[in-house]
Write a protein that holds these residues in place. Structure first.
Motif, PDB file in Angstrom:
ATOM      1  N   GLN A 144      48.973  46.240  37.916  1.00  0.00           N
ATOM      2  CA  GLN A 144      49.046  45.289  36.799  1.00  0.00           C
ATOM      3  C   GLN A 144      48.337  43.983  37.135  1.00  0.00           C
ATOM      4  O   GLN A 144      47.589  43.441  36.308  1.00  0.00           O
ATOM      5  CB  GLN A 144      50.504  45.033  36.434  1.00  0.00           C
ATOM      6  CG  GLN A 144      50.686  44.112  35.225  1.00  0.00           C
ATOM      7  CD  GLN A 144      52.152  43.906  34.886  1.00  0.00           C
ATOM      8  OE1 GLN A 144      53.036  44.446  35.541  1.00  0.00           O
ATOM      9  NE2 GLN A 144      52.408  43.102  33.858  1.00  0.00           N
ATOM     10  N   ALA A 169      44.622  44.535  37.125  1.00  0.00           N
ATOM     11  CA  ALA A 169      44.090  44.615  35.765  1.00  0.00           C
ATOM     12  C   ALA A 169      43.943  43.218  35.149  1.00  0.00           C
ATOM     13  O   ALA A 169      42.974  42.948  34.416  1.00  0.00           O
ATOM     14  CB  ALA A 169      45.009  45.483  34.899  1.00  0.00           C
ATOM     15  N   GLN A 170      44.881  42.316  35.437  1.00  0.00           N
ATOM     16  CA  GLN A 170      44.794  40.970  34.884  1.00  0.00           C
ATOM     17  C   GLN A 170      43.624  40.192  35.453  1.00  0.00           C
ATOM     18  O   GLN A 170      42.924  39.487  34.721  1.00  0.00           O
ATOM     19  CB  GLN A 170      46.103  40.218  35.147  1.00  0.00           C
ATOM     20  CG  GLN A 170      47.288  40.731  34.343  1.00  0.00           C
ATOM     21  CD  GLN A 170      48.532  39.913  34.594  1.00  0.00           C
ATOM     22  OE1 GLN A 170      48.501  38.888  35.273  1.00  0.00           O
ATOM     23  NE2 GLN A 170      49.654  40.359  34.036  1.00  0.00           N
ATOM     24  N   LYS A 205      40.015  41.231  34.227  1.00  0.00           N
ATOM     25  CA  LYS A 205      39.642  40.820  32.878  1.00  0.00           C
ATOM     26  C   LYS A 205      38.770  39.577  32.869  1.00  0.00           C
ATOM     27  O   LYS A 205      38.000  39.367  31.925  1.00  0.00           O
ATOM     28  CB  LYS A 205      40.907  40.569  32.044  1.00  0.00           C
ATOM     29  CG  LYS A 205      41.652  41.822  31.641  1.00  0.00           C
ATOM     30  CD  LYS A 205      42.843  41.471  30.763  1.00  0.00           C
ATOM     31  CE  LYS A 205      43.596  42.735  30.348  1.00  0.00           C
ATOM     32  NZ  LYS A 205      44.756  42.417  29.480  1.00  0.00           N
ATOM     33  N   LYS A 208      35.721  37.418  33.387  1.00  0.00           N
ATOM     34  CA  LYS A 208      34.285  37.656  33.607  1.00  0.00           C
ATOM     35  C   LYS A 208      33.729  36.545  34.499  1.00  0.00           C
ATOM     36  O   LYS A 208      32.955  35.687  34.058  1.00  0.00           O
ATOM     37  CB  LYS A 208      33.552  37.705  32.278  1.00  0.00           C
ATOM     38  CG  LYS A 208      34.031  38.823  31.354  1.00  0.00           C
ATOM     39  CD  LYS A 208      33.268  38.814  30.042  1.00  0.00           C
ATOM     40  CE  LYS A 208      33.770  39.928  29.121  1.00  0.00           C
ATOM     41  NZ  LYS A 208      33.059  39.955  27.824  1.00  0.00           N
ATOM     42  N   SER A 258      32.916  52.868  30.874  1.00  0.00           N
ATOM     43  CA  SER A 258      33.953  52.093  30.183  1.00  0.00           C
ATOM     44  C   SER A 258      33.592  50.621  30.316  1.00  0.00           C
ATOM     45  O   SER A 258      32.589  50.249  30.936  1.00  0.00           O
ATOM     46  CB  SER A 258      35.335  52.382  30.768  1.00  0.00           C
ATOM     47  OG  SER A 258      35.370  52.041  32.143  1.00  0.00           O
ATOM     48  N   ASP A 259      34.419  49.768  29.733  1.00  0.00           N
ATOM     49  CA  ASP A 259      34.198  48.325  29.839  1.00  0.00           C
ATOM     50  C   ASP A 259      34.353  47.897  31.296  1.00  0.00           C
ATOM     51  O   ASP A 259      35.405  48.135  31.912  1.00  0.00           O
ATOM     52  CB  ASP A 259      35.212  47.585  28.962  1.00  0.00           C
ATOM     53  CG  ASP A 259      34.915  46.091  28.884  1.00  0.00           C
ATOM     54  OD1 ASP A 259      33.990  45.619  29.569  1.00  0.00           O
ATOM     55  OD2 ASP A 259      35.615  45.388  28.129  1.00  0.00           O
ATOM     56  N   PHE A 262      34.960  45.121  32.624  1.00  0.00           N
ATOM     57  CA  PHE A 262      35.990  44.105  32.833  1.00  0.00           C
ATOM     58  C   PHE A 262      37.329  44.535  32.253  1.00  0.00           C
ATOM     59  O   PHE A 262      38.162  43.695  31.896  1.00  0.00           O
ATOM     60  CB  PHE A 262      35.542  42.771  32.228  1.00  0.00           C
ATOM     61  CG  PHE A 262      34.329  42.196  32.910  1.00  0.00           C
ATOM     62  CD1 PHE A 262      34.433  41.561  34.131  1.00  0.00           C
ATOM     63  CD2 PHE A 262      33.072  42.318  32.340  1.00  0.00           C
ATOM     64  CE1 PHE A 262      33.319  41.045  34.768  1.00  0.00           C
ATOM     65  CE2 PHE A 262      31.946  41.808  32.960  1.00  0.00           C
ATOM     66  CZ  PHE A 262      32.071  41.167  34.180  1.00  0.00           C
ATOM     67  N   GLU A 263      37.540  45.825  32.182  1.00  0.00           N
ATOM     68  CA  GLU A 263      38.831  46.401  31.849  1.00  0.00           C
ATOM     69  C   GLU A 263      39.155  47.465  32.894  1.00  0.00           C
ATOM     70  O   GLU A 263      38.366  48.388  33.118  1.00  0.00           O
ATOM     71  CB  GLU A 263      38.804  47.039  30.459  1.00  0.00           C
ATOM     72  CG  GLU A 263      38.717  46.038  29.312  1.00  0.00           C
ATOM     73  CD  GLU A 263      40.000  45.256  29.126  1.00  0.00           C
ATOM     74  OE1 GLU A 263      41.059  45.734  29.590  1.00  0.00           O
ATOM     75  OE2 GLU A 263      39.941  44.164  28.523  1.00  0.00           O
ATOM     76  N   LEU A 264      40.301  47.330  33.554  1.00  0.00           N
ATOM     77  CA  LEU A 264      40.680  48.280  34.596  1.00  0.00           C
ATOM     78  C   LEU A 264      41.058  49.620  33.959  1.00  0.00           C
ATOM     79  O   LEU A 264      41.896  49.678  33.057  1.00  0.00           O
ATOM     80  CB  LEU A 264      41.843  47.736  35.423  1.00  0.00           C
ATOM     81  CG  LEU A 264      42.187  48.536  36.682  1.00  0.00           C
ATOM     82  CD1 LEU A 264      41.070  48.413  37.716  1.00  0.00           C
ATOM     83  CD2 LEU A 264      43.511  48.067  37.279  1.00  0.00           C
ATOM     84  N   VAL A 265      40.421  50.683  34.446  1.00  0.00           N
ATOM     85  CA  VAL A 265      40.662  52.030  33.943  1.00  0.00           C
ATOM     86  C   VAL A 265      41.093  52.906  35.114  1.00  0.00           C
ATOM     87  O   VAL A 265      40.428  52.940  36.157  1.00  0.00           O
ATOM     88  CB  VAL A 265      39.394  52.609  33.270  1.00  0.00           C
ATOM     89  CG1 VAL A 265      39.634  54.051  32.836  1.00  0.00           C
ATOM     90  CG2 VAL A 265      38.986  51.753  32.081  1.00  0.00           C
ATOM     91  N   GLY A 300      36.527  49.276  37.714  1.00  0.00           N
ATOM     92  CA  GLY A 300      36.465  47.896  37.227  1.00  0.00           C
ATOM     93  C   GLY A 300      35.590  47.061  38.126  1.00  0.00           C
ATOM     94  O   GLY A 300      35.488  47.309  39.339  1.00  0.00           O
TER      95      GLY A 300
END
Length: 638
Positions: free
Chosen positions: A101, A104-105, A108, A110, A192-193, A195-198, A206
């Motif tokens: 978590q 992931a924060q 995000k 950039k 995927s994006d 700057f989004e954790l996948v 990421g």
């Protein structure tokens, strides 16, 4: 490795030293000062066991110095730390979701440092880390780094974060370096994006998961678990978090010099690096590469001319510069400068076998970079040896030449070519500088150039190498081996290229720890960058285990650096007071008597004079009073 330490004292401490001293203490204090100066003037580049091991200080006269008078609290603290270490590792296993978590924060943000438009995102990421550390009882300090004067009125400004957790003066202090900025990511090249954790198949995708963001999350959760289980950290911890690492940490060096007081009590500096050669066993590197950055200046006339009017009349510096640069390497890009590979450390047999077992495929590497061939296509060991273990020459550009789009007729009369040479352990910058200067002058005479040239050493950093058998490296091996259940490999012949480690090591002058973080198969700062979830949790455990191992290394009194350091009260002393411990009270002693005892330890016992006139001689000697001419009556014959 240089372990020099600048002795600094506060004004109050210096005034105390300049006050009236007991009679007879001047000589002993001067001898102690000379011993301290000689101890801090060593310039050895290798850290051995003799340098890292030291005796308990005998020259500290603090009233509560626990270095000289170990207390029951210190013994109980070590036993408590030893018992709680397995519980800390189990607590990390229970925080997998929290680690993901937090990662992931922070992903995000950039925080792309090479693009000024993302400066606000970098500042927000730095604030997130500051708030996270503040919740863990750290004192945080955000400092603005001086920027370009053109941008001085624009906000936000570039910043650096300092954080400190002080447990006790009896514990060593570890400085952790981290950075939050990342390289740009093209969304078209990602699945995927960025700057989004996948999370997918046990992998975390990421931007930044294999660089500074993933490293900082591991350290934060290792510290959090220690505080949850033990209520205190095993050692003192300091952070320096940078947001301009990918652009050379501009301005950070000057700020570290200006805030040197923050680093006075630091004992070790740790960096997370990619030192895994294969996917089987972690590798601990014990060396850092250096560099020598040169500028070759070629001059013609005293001002720039127009090619239509002066072309064909004067020798053009740009043409002569091309001839000079062409002579540095041959068609296969081999360095032609004589003696450039002198003193290069040869690989040992285990290091050679380690390169043979490396996880590296030349064709995959070429496909990733879109190149047709490599310099050593046939032999994997030669490719990796030229990549890590040998000096290399890189040309960077020409200053003074026209680089703007469009056409121009200006004929530049002063141009400077910039190139650098990567240095490996055992190479000397001064020898490289002499070899480059002599070779360039020799080529100028052979070509009979009509312009004047000069060679300048613009920037340099000596390569660093330290012992693999020091107590510090043994502690790191135990920490890594406990987590990975494998004995890590230590090597000096395969150095790591991390310029910020060289810079901070030179400024702070403390031992460096290069802790392995991620594996070679992780796509470090590439498209679809990922890291294994299991490897991320193992790194967090390694951080916690390293804090535990460093707590059992002997520390020293730092009152010669910070005034009354032994009397400071940290978290440990406050917890001891809540547990019912009394503050340690050392035995009383006379300062004048202690000075004479120290002096008598190294000198033979003097022949005592008769008790008569002894007090008179003692009082007359300091003030050079004239002695009495009375003769002592001779002894009666037997």
């Amino acid at each position: 490795m240089s372990l020099n330490t600048k002795v600094r004292r506060s004004n109050s401490h210096s005034s105390r030293r300049s006050s009236v001293r007991p009679i007879g203490s001047t000589r002993s204090m001067l001898s102690r000062r000379s011993q301290r100066t000689s101890r801090h003037s060593r310039t050895s580049m290798r850290a051995t066991d003799e340098e890292l091991s030291f005796e308990p200080p005998t020259k500290c006269y603090c009233q509560r110095c626990q270095m000289r008078f170990p207390t029951q609290q210190m013994i109980d603290e070590r036993e408590r730390t030893f018992k709680n270490e397995p519980a800390v590792l189990r607590a990390i296993d229970d925080q997998v979701d929290d680690v993901i978590q937090d990662l992931a924060q922070i992903v995000k943000f950039k925080s792309v440092s090479v693009e000024p438009k993302f400066l606000l995102e970098s500042c927000l990421a730095l604030d997130w880390v500051a708030n996270r550390l503040a919740n863990l009882k750290f004192k945080t300090y955000e400092h603005v780094i001086p920027d370009d004067p053109v941008n001085c009125f624009r906000e936000p400004h570039q910043k650096v974060l300092f954080a400190r957790y002080f447990s006790s003066p009896t514990k060593p202090t570890l400085l952790i370096y981290g950075h939050l900025d990342v390289l740009p990511a093209k969304p078209d090249c990602w699945l995927s994006d960025p700057f989004e954790l996948v999370l997918k198949d046990g992998l975390a995708y990421g931007r930044g998961v294999t660089s500074g963001k993933g490293m900082l999350v591991g350290w934060i959760h290792a510290i959090e678990c220690w505080l949850q289980v033990n209520e205190d950290l095993p050692i003192n911890v300091k952070f320096i978090v940078d947001m301009l690492h990918e652009v050379g940490s501009t301005g950070l060096q000057d700020y570290v010099r200006a805030k040197s007081d923050f680093f006075l009590d630091v004992d070790y500096i740790v960096f997370d690096v990619n030192s895994w050669v294969n996917n089987d066993r972690p590798v601990i590197a014990c060396s850092l590469t250096g560099w020598a950055y040169f500028g070759v200046e070629v001059r013609g006339a005293n001002k720039s001319l127009e090619s239509g009017l002066a072309g064909g009349l004067v020798f053009e510096p740009m043409i002569d510069l091309c001839h000079l640069m062409n002579s540095l390497v041959d068609d296969e890009h081999e360095i032609q400068i004589p003696r450039i590979e002198n003193n290069v450390r040869r690989l040992t047999t285990p290091e050679w076998h380690l390169l043979e077992s490396a996880t590296f495929r030349a064709y995959e590497y070429k496909e990733e970079l879109y190149v047709r061939r490599l310099r050593h296509d046939g032999n994997k060991v030669e490719v990796l040896q030229s990549r890590w273990c040998k000096p290399s020459l890189t040309m960077h550009g020409v200053e003074g030449a026209d680089s703007r789009p469009g056409c121009t007729r200006i004929l530049p009369m002063k141009v400077v070519s910039k190139f650098s040479i990567r240095l490996v352990p055992d190479q000397d910058v001064e020898q490289i500088h002499c070899a480059v200067r002599e070779y360039m002058m020799q080529i100028r005479n052979e070509l009979n150039l009509g312009t004047s040239i000069s060679v300048h050493l613009i920037d340099y950093m000596e390569p660093i190498c330290w012992s693999t058998e020091s107590k510090l490296m043994k502690a790191l091996r135990r920490a890594v081996g406990e987590v990975y259940q494998k004995d890590p490999i230590t090597t000096q012949g395969i150095p790591v290229c991390l310029p910020i480690a060289n810079v901070l090591g030179k400024l702070i002058k403390k031992p460096i720890i290069l802790m392995p973080f991620y594996k070679r198969r992780d796509r470090h700062q590439q498209e679809n960058e990922f890291i294994e979830e299991d490897n991320l949790m193992r790194h967090t455990k390694t951080c916690a285990s390293l804090l535990f191992e460093l707590s059992f290394l002997r520390t020293k009194c730092k009152c010669d650096l910070i005034n009354k350091y032994c009397n400071l009260r940290g978290v440990k002393e406050k917890l001891d007071a809540d547990r019912g411990y009394d503050l340690p009270v050392p035995p009383k002693r006379n300062l004048l008597t202690s000075f004479f005892k120290l002096k008598q330890k190294d000198q033979p016992a003097p022949v005592r004079a008769p008790k008569r006139n002894s007090i008179k001689k003692f009082l007359c000697f300091p003030f050079h009073m004239k002695k009495s001419n009375k003769k002592r009556p001779s002894a009666a014959p037997k």
